[in-house]
Design an enzyme around this catalytic site. Structure first.
Site, PDB file in Angstrom:
ATOM      1  N   GLN A  32      14.384   0.842 -17.897  1.00 16.78           N
ATOM      2  CA  GLN A  32      13.729   0.568 -16.823  1.00 16.78           C
ATOM      3  C   GLN A  32      14.381   0.478 -15.667  1.00 16.78           C
ATOM      4  OE1 GLN A  32      12.012  -3.445 -17.839  1.00 16.78           O
ATOM      5  NE2 GLN A  32      14.298  -3.882 -18.595  1.00 16.78           N
ATOM      6  N   HIS A  63      10.004 -21.099 -15.752  1.00 17.37           N
ATOM      7  CA  HIS A  63      10.858 -21.366 -16.831  1.00 17.37           C
ATOM      8  C   HIS A  63      10.349 -22.855 -17.417  1.00 17.37           C
ATOM      9  CE1 HIS A  63      13.425 -17.818 -15.196  1.00 17.37           C
ATOM     10  NE2 HIS A  63      12.895 -17.471 -16.234  1.00 17.37           N
ATOM     11  N   ASP A  87      17.281 -12.912 -17.970  1.00 16.50           N
ATOM     12  CA  ASP A  87      17.680 -13.559 -16.706  1.00 16.50           C
ATOM     13  C   ASP A  87      18.480 -15.006 -17.104  1.00 16.50           C
ATOM     14  OD1 ASP A  87      15.691 -15.684 -16.575  1.00 16.50           O
ATOM     15  OD2 ASP A  87      14.522 -13.710 -16.318  1.00 16.50           O
ATOM     16  N   ASP A 139      15.361  -5.421 -30.079  1.00 15.71           N
ATOM     17  CA  ASP A 139      13.880  -5.029 -29.796  1.00 15.71           C
ATOM     18  C   ASP A 139      13.365  -6.455 -30.546  1.00 15.71           C
ATOM     19  OD1 ASP A 139      11.139  -4.711 -30.751  1.00 15.71           O
ATOM     20  OD2 ASP A 139      11.362  -2.442 -30.391  1.00 15.71           O
ATOM     21  N   GLY A 140      12.846  -7.078 -29.823  1.00 17.31           N
ATOM     22  CA  GLY A 140      12.206  -8.653 -30.196  1.00 17.31           C
ATOM     23  C   GLY A 140      11.187  -8.393 -31.242  1.00 17.31           C
ATOM     24  N   ASP A 158       9.417 -14.884 -23.750  1.00 14.59           N
ATOM     25  CA  ASP A 158       9.175 -14.692 -22.041  1.00 14.59           C
ATOM     26  C   ASP A 158       9.553 -13.104 -21.705  1.00 14.59           C
ATOM     27  OD1 ASP A 158      10.161 -14.850 -19.535  1.00 14.59           O
ATOM     28  OD2 ASP A 158      12.095 -15.566 -19.772  1.00 14.59           O
ATOM     29  N   SER A 159       8.329 -12.510 -22.086  1.00 15.62           N
ATOM     30  CA  SER A 159       8.154 -11.144 -21.797  1.00 15.62           C
ATOM     31  C   SER A 159       7.881 -10.865 -20.615  1.00 15.62           C
ATOM     32  CB  SER A 159       6.986 -10.723 -22.717  1.00 15.62           C
ATOM     33  OG  SER A 159       5.789 -11.147 -22.278  1.00 15.62           O
ATOM     34  N   SER A 160       8.140  -9.382 -20.084  1.00 18.20           N
ATOM     35  CA  SER A 160       7.438  -8.865 -18.922  1.00 18.20           C
ATOM     36  C   SER A 160       5.942  -8.728 -19.100  1.00 18.20           C
ATOM     37  CB  SER A 160       8.196  -7.636 -18.170  1.00 18.20           C
ATOM     38  OG  SER A 160       8.768  -7.069 -19.264  1.00 18.20           O
TER      39      SER A 160
END
Ligand code: SPD
Length: 288
Positions: A32, A63, A87, A139-140, A158-160
């Site tokens: 990305q 969070h 992050d 990869d989760g 905590d994905s996009s």
């Protein structure tokens, strides 16, 4: 001074969510485009593929809501899995709990971690050097597939937003695998998008988790720089116990360490489901 400042917008359908500032990092990773913008009011802001992910002055809205309803209710929170969250904000909140002995962070994009450590230093803070933290660049979805049954006490997603590579983290196959690797009395927590700007996927997550686990519940609050501002987090468990009942003995110290979350806030947030979503859920239930 406004020298060199630019506006960067997240374009979502017919709306734009913009911040003004100086670009301090821009990088194309294998997955990305990553931008870090230094702004006046929100501090440094992280954008991934055109979507705002976090800002160092506003991240706590997100969070703290993802982590504390889950971890404050667990009897045993020793082994935690966080998927995404490169992050560092989610792991920082988890590591406040003394009972956490081991935390696997699984982030697909190493560059997000590298740039966050370098520029968003207040978000991950000291957690990056906490010996309980194990960073896995992976990869989760595959990580969960390769994990043994009944392994984690809490799994936190905590994905996009859904995208080519994040889609799998919203699939029913993924949720089933998470349930398999979660201990019976463990808890699953996920960001569950906006009931306004991502209504379809929000409802999909709601139903997937309702159908899969004995208990599930969604809370609502605000993330000022996400599309529409209103956001949600969904929690699920197969425990027989009172679900999401705050239980942690040092909960006052967790409350004191938070900017947004506290027990009253949480109680209100779980009652914040908008009426139009309540109606859609009952209509869809009747369709099933
Ligand atoms: N619309 C953005 C949703 C992103 C949720 N995850 C953010 C990651 C912050 N740790």
């Amino acid at each position: 001074m406004k020298i060199n400042k630019i506006w960067i917008d997240e374009i979502h359908k017919d709306s734009r969510y913009g911040l003004e500032g100086n670009v301090i990092a821009k990088h194309n990773s294998q997955y990305q485009e990553i931008i870090i913008l230094e702004t006046k009011d929100y501090g440094k802001a992280l954008m991934l593929d055109g979507c705002w992910m976090t800002t160092d002055q506003g991240e706590k809205y997100y969070h703290e809501c993802l982590v504390h309803p889950a971890l404050s209710s667990l009897n045993n929170s020793s082994k935690i899995l966080v998927i995404g969250g490169g992050d560092g904000g989610t792991v920082r909140e988890c590591l406040k709990y003394k009972g956490v002995n081991y935390l696997d962070l699984v982030e697909i994009d190493e560059e997000v971690i590298n740039l966050s450590k370098k520029y968003l230093t207040s978000i991950g803070g000291k957690s990056w050097s906490d010996i309980r933290l194990n960073i896995n660049i992976d990869d989760g979805f595959q990580w969960v597939k390769n994990t043994q049954d009944n392994y984690y006490d809490a799994i936190i997603i905590d994905s996009s937003d859904p995208s080519d590579f994040a889609n799998k983290l919203f699939s029913s196959e993924f949720y089933k695998e998470c349930k398999r690797v979660l201990r019976k009395d463990g808890i699953f927590a996920t960001q569950s998008e906006s009931p306004e700007s991502f209504k379809k996927i929000h409802l999909q997550i709601y139903f997937e988790l309702k159908n899969l686990f004995k208990n599930s519940s969604t809370m609502y609050s605000f993330v000022p720089f996400y599309p529409s501002g209103i956001w949600s987090w969904t929690f699920a468990s197969d425990t027989e116990d009172d679900f999401l009942k705050p239980n942690y003995k040092d909960i006052k110290s967790i409350e004191k360490s938070c900017e947004i979350w506290n027990l009253n806030f949480q109680e209100g947030a779980f009652k914040m489901m908008p009426s139009k979503i309540i109606r859609e859920i009952s209509m869809k239930k009747n369709d099933r």
